[in-house]
Enzyme design. Structure first.
Site, mmCIF file in Angstrom:
data_model
loop_
_atom_site.group_PDB
_atom_site.id
_atom_site.type_symbol
_atom_site.label_atom_id
_atom_site.label_comp_id
_atom_site.label_asym_id
_atom_site.label_seq_id
_atom_site.Cartn_x
_atom_site.Cartn_y
_atom_site.Cartn_z
ATOM 1 C CG ASP A 194 -7.437 3.782 2.441
ATOM 2 O OD1 ASP A 194 -8.345 3.389 1.666
ATOM 3 O OD2 ASP A 194 -7.371 4.952 2.855
ATOM 4 C CE LYS B 186 -2.076 1.605 3.678
ATOM 5 N NZ LYS B 186 -2.955 1.780 4.840
#
Length: 211
Positions: free
Chosen positions: A138, A120
């Site tokens: 997220d 991420k």
């Protein structure tokens, strides 16, 4: 969502916010990388408060190494997991000096090899700084992918892959920011504000509450 609904969804978000930006404060690839590492399980607001002092003292890998772990910790102790994050920021700064001449690499493999940097975080840096059409999933994007019918998936990686496959190419560059901001301010976790949602006509959420 159908292809036409997905296109309408992003066209609407783009019209309202043509050039979305991260809410993390940064001035370089390095300060962006550090800010994103610090943002794990912390809000952007709390990270920005901590990094204003940190980056005033150390905004390059060399200055961060000179600041040391204790110095880093003193600046970031208001955010979660600050002990581990201080270690990671120091370690990744030293690696950038040792292996990359102090520069932040633009390759996913190199980024993900840095302490505290997962998929991420790498996606955020690649998208925000290097302009790549990546999708940093997220909690907001994971929720929206499933709730809206945009890209259902059981894991963040599954949602990421579905989004990259389903979002029309013209929207990919900014898609993750539109989704994050929409999830943060309108399509909230506990109570989505469907009555003021600009893309409700495209959304497949069965629990929609309007009016």
């Amino acid at each position: 969502m159908t292809k036409a609904q997905i296109d309408g969804f992003f066209a609407t978000l783009a019209a309202a916010n043509p050039d979305p930006k991260t809410e993390l404060e940064y001035s370089s690839a390095y300060t962006l990388l550090v800010a994103v590492v610090l943002s794990a399980q912390a809000t952007d607001v709390s990270v920005n408060k901590a990094t204003r002092g940190l980056f005033a003292a150390a905004d390059t890998p060399a200055k961060m190494v000179a600041l040391g772990e204790d110095g880093i910790r003193d600046h970031i102790k208001t955010i979660g997991l600050f002990n581990a994050k201080a270690k990671n920021v120091l370690a990744l700064s030293q690696i950038l000096l040792d292996r990359f001449n102090g520069d932040v690499p633009a390759r996913r493999e190199d980024l993900e090899a840095l302490p505290g940097v997962g998929r991420k975080t790498a996606n955020v840096v690649l998208n925000v700084y290097f302009g790549e059409p990546t999708m940093a999933v997220d909690t907001h994007i994971f929720r929206l992918g499933n709730r809206t019918g945009l890209a259902p998936g059981a894991t963040p990686l599954a949602v990421e892959e579905a989004l990259l496959k389903r979002i029309p190419v013209q929207w990919l560059r900014h898609a993750h920011h539109w989704l994050i901001l929409h999830g943060r301010y309108i399509c909230k976790a506990r109570k989505p504000e469907c009555d003021r949602c600009p893309v409700t006509e495209f959304c497949r959420y069965k629990g929609k509450s309007i009016g």
